[in-house]
Design an enzyme around this catalytic site. Sequence first.
Site, PDB file in Angstrom:
ATOM      1  N   HIS A 192       0.873  -1.178   0.000  1.00  0.00           N
ATOM      2  CA  HIS A 192       0.000   0.000   0.000  1.00  0.00           C
ATOM      3  C   HIS A 192       0.908   1.224   0.000  1.00  0.00           C
ATOM      4  O   HIS A 192       1.531   1.555   1.016  1.00  0.00           O
ATOM      5  CB  HIS A 192      -0.918   0.004   1.219  1.00  0.00           C
ATOM      6  CG  HIS A 192      -2.017  -1.006   1.141  1.00  0.00           C
ATOM      7  ND1 HIS A 192      -2.634  -1.519   2.262  1.00  0.00           N
ATOM      8  CD2 HIS A 192      -2.625  -1.592   0.085  1.00  0.00           C
ATOM      9  CE1 HIS A 192      -3.575  -2.391   1.889  1.00  0.00           C
ATOM     10  NE2 HIS A 192      -3.585  -2.443   0.570  1.00  0.00           N
ATOM     11  N   GLU A 195       1.584   4.273   2.503  1.00  0.00           N
ATOM     12  CA  GLU A 195       2.110   3.943   3.824  1.00  0.00           C
ATOM     13  C   GLU A 195       3.636   4.098   3.842  1.00  0.00           C
ATOM     14  O   GLU A 195       4.397   3.138   3.962  1.00  0.00           O
ATOM     15  CB  GLU A 195       1.657   2.533   4.210  1.00  0.00           C
ATOM     16  CG  GLU A 195       0.136   2.427   4.288  1.00  0.00           C
ATOM     17  CD  GLU A 195      -0.402   1.014   4.411  1.00  0.00           C
ATOM     18  OE1 GLU A 195       0.412   0.065   4.530  1.00  0.00           O
ATOM     19  OE2 GLU A 195      -1.637   0.833   4.372  1.00  0.00           O
ATOM     20  N   ARG A 246      -3.396   4.559  -2.851  1.00  0.00           N
ATOM     21  CA  ARG A 246      -3.213   3.311  -2.105  1.00  0.00           C
ATOM     22  C   ARG A 246      -2.897   2.110  -2.999  1.00  0.00           C
ATOM     23  O   ARG A 246      -2.106   1.240  -2.638  1.00  0.00           O
ATOM     24  CB  ARG A 246      -4.487   3.037  -1.303  1.00  0.00           C
ATOM     25  CG  ARG A 246      -4.651   1.636  -0.727  1.00  0.00           C
ATOM     26  CD  ARG A 246      -6.050   1.508  -0.133  1.00  0.00           C
ATOM     27  NE  ARG A 246      -6.422   0.134   0.166  1.00  0.00           N
ATOM     28  CZ  ARG A 246      -6.382  -0.411   1.377  1.00  0.00           C
ATOM     29  NH1 ARG A 246      -5.937   0.292   2.399  1.00  0.00           N
ATOM     30  NH2 ARG A 246      -6.781  -1.658   1.567  1.00  0.00           N
ATOM     31  N   ARG A 264      -5.416  -7.385  -1.656  1.00  0.00           N
ATOM     32  CA  ARG A 264      -6.633  -8.163  -1.874  1.00  0.00           C
ATOM     33  C   ARG A 264      -6.515  -8.992  -3.160  1.00  0.00           C
ATOM     34  O   ARG A 264      -7.498  -9.511  -3.653  1.00  0.00           O
ATOM     35  CB  ARG A 264      -7.867  -7.248  -2.009  1.00  0.00           C
ATOM     36  CG  ARG A 264      -8.124  -6.325  -0.837  1.00  0.00           C
ATOM     37  CD  ARG A 264      -8.481  -7.080   0.431  1.00  0.00           C
ATOM     38  NE  ARG A 264      -8.909  -6.154   1.475  1.00  0.00           N
ATOM     39  CZ  ARG A 264      -8.071  -5.513   2.301  1.00  0.00           C
ATOM     40  NH1 ARG A 264      -6.759  -5.704   2.187  1.00  0.00           N
ATOM     41  NH2 ARG A 264      -8.538  -4.692   3.230  1.00  0.00           N
ATOM     42  N   HIS A 318       2.807  -2.899   7.062  1.00  0.00           N
ATOM     43  CA  HIS A 318       1.738  -1.952   6.744  1.00  0.00           C
ATOM     44  C   HIS A 318       1.705  -0.854   7.812  1.00  0.00           C
ATOM     45  O   HIS A 318       2.444  -0.870   8.790  1.00  0.00           O
ATOM     46  CB  HIS A 318       0.379  -2.658   6.719  1.00  0.00           C
ATOM     47  CG  HIS A 318       0.166  -3.529   5.527  1.00  0.00           C
ATOM     48  ND1 HIS A 318      -0.623  -3.153   4.473  1.00  0.00           N
ATOM     49  CD2 HIS A 318       0.627  -4.776   5.228  1.00  0.00           C
ATOM     50  CE1 HIS A 318      -0.641  -4.118   3.560  1.00  0.00           C
ATOM     51  NE2 HIS A 318       0.115  -5.122   4.007  1.00  0.00           N
ATOM     52  N   GLU A 394       1.200  -3.757  11.445  1.00  0.00           N
ATOM     53  CA  GLU A 394       0.610  -2.442  11.238  1.00  0.00           C
ATOM     54  C   GLU A 394       1.371  -1.461  12.126  1.00  0.00           C
ATOM     55  O   GLU A 394       1.197  -1.441  13.345  1.00  0.00           O
ATOM     56  CB  GLU A 394      -0.880  -2.452  11.597  1.00  0.00           C
ATOM     57  CG  GLU A 394      -1.760  -3.256  10.651  1.00  0.00           C
ATOM     58  CD  GLU A 394      -2.171  -2.460   9.433  1.00  0.00           C
ATOM     59  OE1 GLU A 394      -1.914  -1.237   9.395  1.00  0.00           O
ATOM     60  OE2 GLU A 394      -2.758  -3.068   8.509  1.00  0.00           O
TER      61      GLU A 394
END
Length: 434
Positions: A192, A195, A246, A264, A318, A394
């Site tokens: 992503h 980030e 993103r 995904r 992430h 994360e």
Amino acid sequence: MNGSWINVLLSCISIAVGIASGMRRVDSYAGYQVWRVVPSSNDQLKKLVNIGQEAELDFWRQPSTAGSPATFMVRPDQRSLLDTKLNDIGLEDYKIDLSDVQAVIADQMEANANVRKASRSAQRTVSTFDYSVYHPPSEVYEWMNMVVQEYNETATKHQIGVTYEGRPIYALTFKRASTQARPKIFIDALIHCREWITTASVIFMLKEMLTNPKYSHMMEDVDWYFVPMLNVDGYQETWTGDRLWRKTRSTGPSAECVGTDGNRNWDAFWSIVPGSSSDPCSSIYHGPTPASESEVRNLANYVLSFGDGYFDAYISTHSAAQMILYPYIYKENVTSKDDQALHEAAKLMSDAVRAVHGKEYVYGRGSTTIYPASATTTDWTYEVAKIVQSHTYELRDTGEYGHLLPPEQIIPNGEEYLEGIRALKDYVLQNFSG
């Protein structure tokens, strides 16, 4: 309200939200704000979920349980109506974390440019490279070249493929000459692309492992594999166009909306809903087919080229939620056969992170700790590549700055991440059978 019901709603949110985070390119976030609310009851939580769906809010911290904060970005044209809706459900005491998102972006860009300009006047090495600012793709490539030049006895750079727009994707490997079998750990970052802290933290961590005697044993104990910058196309877009982009930059069935959510798009539990979307304009669009994205496909092929179960651990990096997540993520109440071992390792990592600067990293099965998400890296590395210790990190923060984490937090965040990875390394080493 039970956990299952909440997670279904959260998944619906993740499908509905994302106008500013990947659906369509945004040239300026002038007047956009980030709001923070704390639902005090399950009823308020349910109503906040409904508002999120109706307003297509871009949540930077998802609403999860009563008493926990949720943060989201608000467009200028949404403010009045959203203020009314929050007042109607008793959430009038919301806080504005960021009053002008574009101003924060502009300040960060200017600060980064000034520091990078000053640092480029001197000869740069791995040790003198400035790890306290964010670096664009060209400088991350430059840094990788410095690493392999200065540490050519152990470091190797492999091109594992190219992005949709033709940019190279590199893996850095670190191996000591030895006949003794050692554990192997793989870490990726920036699937992503908004980030930024993920790549910044990974290169800081690697620098410490290479140059700081306190962490030199990490290179001795384990063979390391790093992909510091996966979604290079998207990352370039965040520097030259939409800072909060993103997805990838591939074209698809929609002329208006480009890109796929790389997290995904893996060929494991692909296209399961809730958890992903078939809408090309969604920020969690799963793509037309599994592994349709060059970035995902090339990384998958590289990992599988070593054989099933070759790696002893895999971390996908992430932000921003301060969590450590393990399989399964795609569906609630699905427990892996290695749940206990994954939980043990995640707890050790969370404890190690907290000991550095006191930051709390929540840990647990991804589907219940954050929300169900299908075809993620972590479920794929566990299910397909047969890597037991598969985790999603994360990183900072919990929504205050979200994907615009200030540069002054890069090194503290990197220090925390490094200690978490060291704890994982120790756990893997202790349980390594060769």
